[in-house]
Motif scaffolding. Structure first.
Motif, short mmCIF file in Angstrom:
data_model
loop_
_atom_site.label_atom_id
_atom_site.label_comp_id
_atom_site.label_asym_id
_atom_site.label_seq_id
_atom_site.Cartn_x
_atom_site.Cartn_y
_atom_site.Cartn_z
N VAL A 42 0.86 -1.19 0.00
CA VAL A 42 0.00 0.00 0.00
C VAL A 42 0.89 1.23 0.00
CG1 VAL A 42 -1.75 1.28 1.29
CG2 VAL A 42 -1.78 -1.20 1.30
N PHE A 43 0.64 2.15 -0.91
CA PHE A 43 1.35 3.42 -0.97
C PHE A 43 0.40 4.53 -0.55
CE2 PHE A 43 3.48 0.75 -4.08
CZ PHE A 43 4.83 1.06 -3.89
N LEU A 44 0.92 5.53 0.15
CA LEU A 44 0.10 6.69 0.47
C LEU A 44 0.98 7.92 0.60
CD1 LEU A 44 -0.91 7.02 4.14
CD2 LEU A 44 0.56 5.17 3.44
N PRO A 45 0.46 9.08 0.18
CA PRO A 45 1.22 10.33 0.31
C PRO A 45 1.03 10.91 1.70
CG PRO A 45 -0.86 10.77 -0.77
CD PRO A 45 -0.80 9.29 -0.52
N LYS A 56 -5.37 11.77 10.30
CA LYS A 56 -6.66 11.95 9.63
C LYS A 56 -6.40 12.17 8.15
CE LYS A 56 -6.91 16.82 10.81
NZ LYS A 56 -7.65 17.90 11.42
N PRO A 57 -7.37 11.83 7.30
CA PRO A 57 -7.17 11.96 5.85
C PRO A 57 -6.77 13.38 5.44
CG PRO A 57 -9.14 10.70 6.31
CD PRO A 57 -8.67 11.26 7.63
N VAL A 58 -5.93 13.45 4.44
CA VAL A 58 -5.47 14.74 3.93
C VAL A 58 -6.66 15.52 3.37
CG1 VAL A 58 -4.85 13.82 1.65
CG2 VAL A 58 -3.73 15.87 2.48
N ASP A 59 -6.67 16.81 3.62
CA ASP A 59 -7.75 17.68 3.16
C ASP A 59 -7.75 17.78 1.63
OD1 ASP A 59 -8.80 20.67 2.57
OD2 ASP A 59 -9.69 19.88 4.41
N LYS A 60 -8.92 17.74 1.05
CA LYS A 60 -9.05 17.81 -0.42
C LYS A 60 -8.49 19.12 -0.98
CE LYS A 60 -10.86 13.92 -1.50
NZ LYS A 60 -10.06 12.97 -2.24
N SER A 61 -8.45 20.16 -0.19
CA SER A 61 -7.89 21.43 -0.67
C SER A 61 -6.37 21.32 -0.85
CB SER A 61 -8.22 22.57 0.29
OG SER A 61 -7.60 22.37 1.54
N GLU A 62 -5.73 20.37 -0.14
CA GLU A 62 -4.29 20.15 -0.28
C GLU A 62 -3.99 19.12 -1.36
OE1 GLU A 62 -1.61 20.30 3.41
OE2 GLU A 62 -3.53 19.50 4.12
N CYS A 63 -4.77 18.04 -1.36
CA CYS A 63 -4.51 16.91 -2.26
C CYS A 63 -5.84 16.37 -2.77
CB CYS A 63 -3.72 15.84 -1.50
SG CYS A 63 -3.29 14.43 -2.50
N GLU A 64 -6.28 16.90 -3.87
CA GLU A 64 -7.61 16.55 -4.39
C GLU A 64 -7.69 15.15 -4.98
OE1 GLU A 64 -7.37 18.63 -8.76
OE2 GLU A 64 -8.02 19.85 -7.07
N TRP A 65 -6.58 14.57 -5.39
CA TRP A 65 -6.58 13.29 -6.11
C TRP A 65 -6.52 12.07 -5.20
CZ3 TRP A 65 -2.17 10.75 -4.89
CH2 TRP A 65 -1.06 11.51 -4.52
N ASP A 67 -7.82 9.53 -2.51
CA ASP A 67 -9.08 9.15 -1.86
C ASP A 67 -8.92 8.03 -0.84
OD1 ASP A 67 -10.73 10.94 -3.29
OD2 ASP A 67 -10.75 9.60 -5.01
N GLY A 68 -7.68 7.63 -0.56
CA GLY A 68 -7.45 6.51 0.34
C GLY A 68 -7.50 6.89 1.80
N LYS A 69 -7.15 5.92 2.63
CA LYS A 69 -7.16 6.11 4.08
C LYS A 69 -5.88 6.82 4.52
CE LYS A 69 -9.70 1.87 5.01
NZ LYS A 69 -9.65 0.57 5.71
N CYS A 70 -5.91 7.34 5.76
CA CYS A 70 -4.71 7.94 6.34
C CYS A 70 -3.84 6.82 6.93
CB CYS A 70 -5.07 8.97 7.40
SG CYS A 70 -5.91 8.30 8.84
N LEU A 71 -2.61 7.16 7.28
CA LEU A 71 -1.64 6.17 7.74
C LEU A 71 -2.13 5.39 8.96
CD1 LEU A 71 1.16 4.86 7.55
CD2 LEU A 71 2.03 6.73 8.96
N ILE A 72 -2.65 6.05 9.95
CA ILE A 72 -3.07 5.36 11.18
C ILE A 72 -4.21 4.38 10.90
CG2 ILE A 72 -4.72 7.06 12.07
CD1 ILE A 72 -2.10 5.29 14.20
#
Length: 99
Positions: A42-45, A56-65, A67-72
């Protein structure tokens, strides 16, 4: 299972770029395939500096593309293994990757 957190996505030359994220995945995937099945990876930014996409998931205003889960949430979902909890931890270093 392997979780790969791609850090520094907030850096001024990256700015949460999907193109840069995909480029990193393309470069790492052949190396990681030696030991991990792609379906188990699994990769995540993330941005450790700002905490984006860690708790918590990255805000769409920062990273709109993304849609996955956050690290925790990803780590909380990792299945338990049948290892002896009282045994010592061994982490073999088999190889390294340098760009």
């Amino acid at each position: 299972r392997l979780v790969v957190a791609i850090n520094k996505m907030d850096e001024s030359t990256v700015k949460w770029s999907k193109k840069r994220y995909d480029q990193i995945i393309r470069k790492l995937s052949p190396f990681l395939k030696k030991w991990f099945k792609p379906k188990d990876t699994v990769f995540l930014p993330v941005s450790a500096y700002t905490g984006a996409n860690l708790l918590k998931p990255v805000d769409k205003s920062e990273c709109e593309w993304y849609d996955g889960k956050c690290l925790i949430d990803i780590l909380d979902g990792v299945r338990d293994t049948n290892r002896d909890a009282k045994a010592g931890l061994r982490v073999p270093v088999i190889d390294k990757y340098k760009e």
